[in-house]
Design a protein around this motif. Sequence first.
Motif, PDB file in Angstrom:
ATOM      1  N   VAL A  52       0.866  -1.178   0.000  1.00  0.00           N
ATOM      2  CA  VAL A  52       0.000   0.000   0.000  1.00  0.00           C
ATOM      3  C   VAL A  52       0.906   1.231   0.000  1.00  0.00           C
ATOM      4  O   VAL A  52       1.700   1.418   0.925  1.00  0.00           O
TER       5      VAL A  52
ATOM      6  N   PHE B  12       2.089   5.016   0.658  1.00  0.00           N
ATOM      7  CA  PHE B  12       1.731   6.056   1.621  1.00  0.00           C
ATOM      8  C   PHE B  12       2.858   7.068   1.708  1.00  0.00           C
ATOM      9  O   PHE B  12       3.995   6.787   1.334  1.00  0.00           O
ATOM     10  N   ASN B  13       2.549   8.238   2.205  1.00  0.00           N
ATOM     11  CA  ASN B  13       3.528   9.307   2.382  1.00  0.00           C
ATOM     12  C   ASN B  13       3.897   9.412   3.855  1.00  0.00           C
ATOM     13  O   ASN B  13       3.053   9.251   4.733  1.00  0.00           O
ATOM     14  N   VAL B  14       5.155   9.741   4.122  1.00  0.00           N
ATOM     15  CA  VAL B  14       5.639   9.861   5.489  1.00  0.00           C
ATOM     16  C   VAL B  14       6.159  11.271   5.698  1.00  0.00           C
ATOM     17  O   VAL B  14       6.888  11.805   4.865  1.00  0.00           O
TER      18      VAL B  14
END
Length: 126
Positions: free
Chosen positions: A15, A17-19
């Motif tokens: 999946v 996602f941005n951090v």
Amino acid sequence: MIHHFIKSEHALGEVPFNVTYDVPHKHKKNALSHGLGVLAKLIGVIGYRRPLLSFGIPGLVFFVAGFVLEIYTFSQYVRAGAFHFILFTGGISFLTFGLLLMMCGLILNSLVIIMKEHRDDTNRHV
């Protein structure tokens, strides 16, 4: 976690996602203590799953080192008449510790095999 989910036959996927690393207090642990903690946990997992590997090999190394020290000590005593008490004591200690580690590895490995057989028997009957 991946090992746990694979054993329980769950599906895995990726999946995106941005951090964002804008954490005001940063990390509570420094890199060295965190790395040592991860290493200790890894050694614990290996020791639990493969006790013969984690106890037997270091035990064999200690045993061989003690044996070499004892051979050297006795050869020096026979050749020169000099008895190295510290090398003798260290060699005996290494021999004893190596044998203890190897015996612990064998006993724990037997217990792991028994637990696996018991788990397999329990799963067959369910």
